[in-house]
Design an enzyme around this catalytic site. Structure first.
Site, short mmCIF file in Angstrom:
data_model
loop_
_atom_site.label_atom_id
_atom_site.label_comp_id
_atom_site.label_asym_id
_atom_site.label_seq_id
_atom_site.Cartn_x
_atom_site.Cartn_y
_atom_site.Cartn_z
N LYS A 1 0.44 -0.96 -0.12
CA LYS A 1 -0.17 0.11 -0.24
C LYS A 1 0.95 1.03 -0.35
O LYS A 1 1.50 1.66 1.13
CB LYS A 1 -1.20 -0.05 1.19
CG LYS A 1 -1.86 1.01 1.19
CD LYS A 1 -2.53 1.52 2.60
CE LYS A 1 -2.13 2.76 3.29
NZ LYS A 1 -2.04 3.90 2.76
N GLU B 1 11.09 14.92 15.52
CA GLU B 1 10.54 15.10 14.57
C GLU B 1 10.53 15.93 13.42
O GLU B 1 8.49 16.21 14.22
CB GLU B 1 10.36 13.14 13.85
CG GLU B 1 11.25 13.37 11.96
CD GLU B 1 11.47 11.91 11.73
OE1 GLU B 1 9.98 11.23 12.17
OE2 GLU B 1 11.50 11.44 11.13
N GLU C 1 10.64 0.54 9.77
CA GLU C 1 11.20 1.45 9.74
C GLU C 1 11.10 2.83 10.15
O GLU C 1 10.18 3.21 9.39
CB GLU C 1 12.29 2.29 8.27
CG GLU C 1 13.39 1.99 8.23
CD GLU C 1 13.50 3.17 7.51
OE1 GLU C 1 12.95 4.31 8.72
OE2 GLU C 1 13.46 3.50 6.83
N CYS D 1 13.74 10.76 6.80
CA CYS D 1 13.04 9.65 8.55
C CYS D 1 14.82 9.85 8.89
O CYS D 1 15.24 10.39 10.37
CB CYS D 1 13.11 8.51 8.70
SG CYS D 1 13.68 7.38 7.25
#
Lengths: 301, 478
Positions: B184, B389, B258, B292
């Site tokens: 997806k 983040e 991840e 990331c």
């Protein structure tokens, strides 16, 4: 010559204690529970009933020990594990007796299980300075870079010791504990509640093997107190659920994994309760609690 | 220094090929309509123009895709590795052939500059398929036993920051090892994954080996919770990673994650400032900071703080922000309105908490989602912009005095994905690299990727590795 009057001499019993931070404390709760002979149900000893607080103290000790142990040379870790094998060999008879009582075996059947535990320590002692050579990699990247992957220990590992299967009480415990520490992790172990004596005694072997305090911490008591504390503790990096037997409730694999997800702990799922711990371990457990670090550096003049 | 005047050098939008007005899923080798009626829209984030509608995958759609993957698994996993590998080689070649088209399409759908999709994403996508193609018939030599077996059906959910590259990271190793997949793509960037489905058809890939199902988090949740899958591979937020780990708790399903990061990029006083500044800029402004492993926390040794900041600001003033299809563009559009709002919220918090904000003067287009490159100085370790983040072109600058302090500050985060070190002293690089709790350490470079090089995090940045020999493990029953 008359028989020595042995009947008049009382044996000195051992007070079994936890092993935390290299010391042998009683449980902070002051509570104990009865450990009985697997076969006869006879009283053997009072084991400390380690609590959630004892477990948290053990995690602190393990965290404190992690820097030194993970930073020790692989050769040094191997020397210490080999020393532990020597110490275990020297106390063979004691362990044969404890394993026999814990697993309901004759001394004759327990002896090879203790020997196998010694040999397993030797096997893992030899692995310490080889694991990076099979788990690491030089990576041929498409560019002018030096690129190397090396395994590093994950951190503090919570271990639920085996509670069943051939040789579980000592050989099984050594089989799950040794790979964790061989690779530089530190451990907090929830001992099998019904058979904690070989495990509690293992602390005496480790304490005399130059293993730095806190690298291994051994807690006896109710798994449903100790294991969920490890699973939800933010300073535990990974869980080995080898000995989990509960089908449901807070000490079940499902609930422990759910708790572990909160800080994304690495989780090794339970072994079969009838696992034969005498089978050759392979490298699975050795390679489980490792993180791969990849370092890049440009090449140039 | 003033910018040189430059003429726009736009890449042709037409090179993206035809974008259909509506898309369904790709299941069992066919493009099919959803069983549901809900459709989502994907927009060009640089203009807010709607590019296409696509299906919100339903549970029934997921069922169908998983069933197709399950059915295909039997013959795909039985295929000789050499033949599986040849399919992957074919895919790699077709990606190379169509790389211009894919690069333009990616830039349009994602907002990232064409020079990145063209020079970074697409070459890495093709290289990834090439790399794992070669493993398909060599798995018994990979160090995972003499007869490594595939896991089964892999459910793969990928993010919007590198849509096609993340697809490659997921699909290439899964197929090489004999698994089949249901993937997806993210709901803001479905187009290149759907185009990839065409490539699978061109390559003659057997039906059901790759299934692409579109939709938002609801579709992802249905897919990762599906009882018939054997493995989940997820790249995305730590929050969703946790939720998936909870979903799989108590099952025998495998999981690789991840997740987020808050990487420290550490500059010592002996580092060549200009090179370090290039690395800092690459570290945080590459891909609009939607990375990331972005070097989002700059740790500068106190004695060179002012020099580094001056040079950094000079360099930031030359960054060109604007049309992603302009070949001169350094920083493209923020991927979505939601992400822009998140960046705005965190930068506002940075100012409110007392950090000092600076951006070069730069004209932003009136339509679309844009955020100027931004640096915060006087940041303390407790500020939200030092802990959370941001996933945008926002750099937080902290200082340190000793290497020990740098390590302590760098590791003071629940994340552990990447880190950077800038120093001329080799022994210090190696010492630092050994102390940093991060899966990738770039020394005197940053944001370098290669299919042979394992990538993945420590701690709450996830587990498992993608890329390299290590990347096989997540898809092998070891």
């Amino acid at each position: 010559m008359s028989e020595p009057t042995t009947a008049l001499r009382l044996d000195v019993y051992k007070t079994y204690k936890l092993f935390v931070g290299g010391k042998f404390p009683r449980s902070e709760s002051g509570r104990v529970y009865e450990v009985t002979d697997r076969k006869t149900g006879e009283w053997l000893a009072n084991a400390p009933q380690g609590t959630r607080k004892d477990t948290r103290d053990a995690v602190s000790a393990a965290r404190k020990a992690f820097g030194g142990w993970s930073g020790a040379t692989a050769y040094n870790r191997g020397q210490i594990l080999y020393r532990a094998a020597e110490m275990l060999q020297g106390r063979r008879d004691q362990y044969v007796a404890e394993v026999a009582l814990s697993e309901g075996l004759t001394a004759k059947k327990a002896a090879p299980l203790v020997d196998a535990a010694v040999d397993r320590l030797v096997w893992y002692a030899g692995w310490t300075d080889k694991v990076a050579q099979i788990a690491g990699n030089a990576n041929p990247v498409a560019g002018p870079y030096f690129n190397l992957s090396t395994p590093e220990p994950t951190g503090v590992v919570g271990v639920v010791a085996p509670q069943g299967g051939t040789g579980f009480s000592l050989l099984g415990l050594v089989s799950v504990l040794a790979p964790v520490i061989a690779t530089g992790n530190t451990a907090v172990v929830a001992l099998a509640p019904g058979a904690p004596l070989p495990g509690l005694s293992l602390g005496e072997v480790l304490a005399t093997s130059d293993l730095p305090g806190g690298v291994v911490n051994l807690i006896s008591g109710r798994t449903e107190d100790i294991a969920p504390t490890l699973a939800s503790h933010a300073d535990v990096n990974a869980l080995d659920l080898a000995g989990v037997v509960a089908e449901e409730g807070p000490a079940s694999a499902r609930d422990l994994e759910v708790a572990a997800a909160e800080t994304l702990k690495r989780v090794l799922r339970p072994e079969s309760a009838s696992h034969d711990w005498t089978t050759a371990p392979g490298t699975d457990r050795l390679l489980t609690f490792l993180e791969t670090k990849t370092v890049w550096h440009p090449m140039g003049m | 220094m003033a910018l040189f005047d430059y003429a726009p050098a736009p890449e042709s939008r037409a090179a993206a090929g035809d974008i259909a007005s509506t898309y369904g899923h790709f299941i069992d080798g066919e493009f099919v309509e959803s069983t549901g009626s809900e459709a989502l829209k994907t927009v060009d984030p640089s203009t807010e123009e709607v590019l296409a509608e696509f299906a919100q995958g339903t549970e029934a759609d997921v069922d169908r895709a998983v069933a197709a993957a399950r059915k295909a698994f039997t013959s795909w996993s039985a295929l000789p590795g050499a033949e599986r590998g040849k399919y992957l080689f074919r895919i790699a070649r077709i990606i190379q052939e169509r790389s211009r088209e894919l690069a333009v399409l990616e830039s349009i759908d994602n907002g990232k500059p064409i020079k990145e999709t063209r020079d970074v994403d697409l070459p890495l996508v093709a290289a990834h398929f090439f790399y794992y193609a070669g493993w398909a018939d060599k798995l018994e030599f990979a160090g995972y036993g003499s007869n490594p077996r595939p896991v089964g059906v892999a459910a793969q959910v990928i993010p919007w920051n590198f849509p096609l590259l993340m697809l490659a990271w997921k699909i290439a190793p899964a197929l090489a090892t004999g698994n089949t997949v249901v993937l997806k793509p993210a709901e803001t960037t479905p187009l290149t994954a759907l185009r990839f489905a065409e490539i699978c058809r061109q390559a003659g890939l057997p039906k059901g080996v790759v299934n692409i199902i579109t939709g938002d988090g609801r579709t992802g949740a249905a897919l990762t919770a599906h009882p018939e899958i054997d493995k989940v591979a997820f790249t995305g937020s730590t929050e969703v990673g946790r939720a998936i780990a909870r979903t799989l708790a108590g099952t025998t399903k495998r999981l690789s994650l991840e997740l987020g990061g808050k990487a420290a990029n550490i500059v010592f006083d002996d580092a060549p400032v200009d090179q370090a500044v290039e690395g800092i800029v690459d570290g945080i402004f590459f891909n609009q900071g939607h990375v990331c492993c972005a070097g989002s926390r700059l740790l500068v040794q106190e004695s060179v703080h002012d020099d580094v900041m001056d040079a950094l600001k000079r360099r930031m003033s030359t960054l060109r922000v604007g049309d992603p299809l302009d070949k001169n563009t350094d920083i493209g559009a923020i991927n979505s309105a939601a992400q822009l709002a998140r960046i705005q919220e965190l930068t506002a918090a940075g100012e409110a908490e007392g950090a000092e904000r600076w951006s070069p003067s730069c004209e932003l287009p009136s339509a679309g989602y844009w955020f100027a490159p931004t640096v915060f100085s006087n940041v303390s370790a407790t500020h939200r912009i030092a802990r959370e983040e941001i996933f945008g072109p926002v750099l937080s600058v902290l200082t340190f005095r000793t290497p020990e302090e740098a390590v302590a500050k760098a590791n003071n985060t629940p994340y552990g994905l990447s880190a950077g070190i800038w120093t001329e002293k080799g022994s210090r690089i190696l010492w630092m690299a050994s102390k940093l709790r991060a899966g990738v350490v770039w020394s005197n470079t940053f944001n370098k990727f290669d299919p042979t090089s394992p990538f993945g995090g420590y701690k709450e940045s996830g587990y498992g590795r993608e890329g390299g020999r290590h990347g096989l493990e997540a898809y092998l029953d070891v």
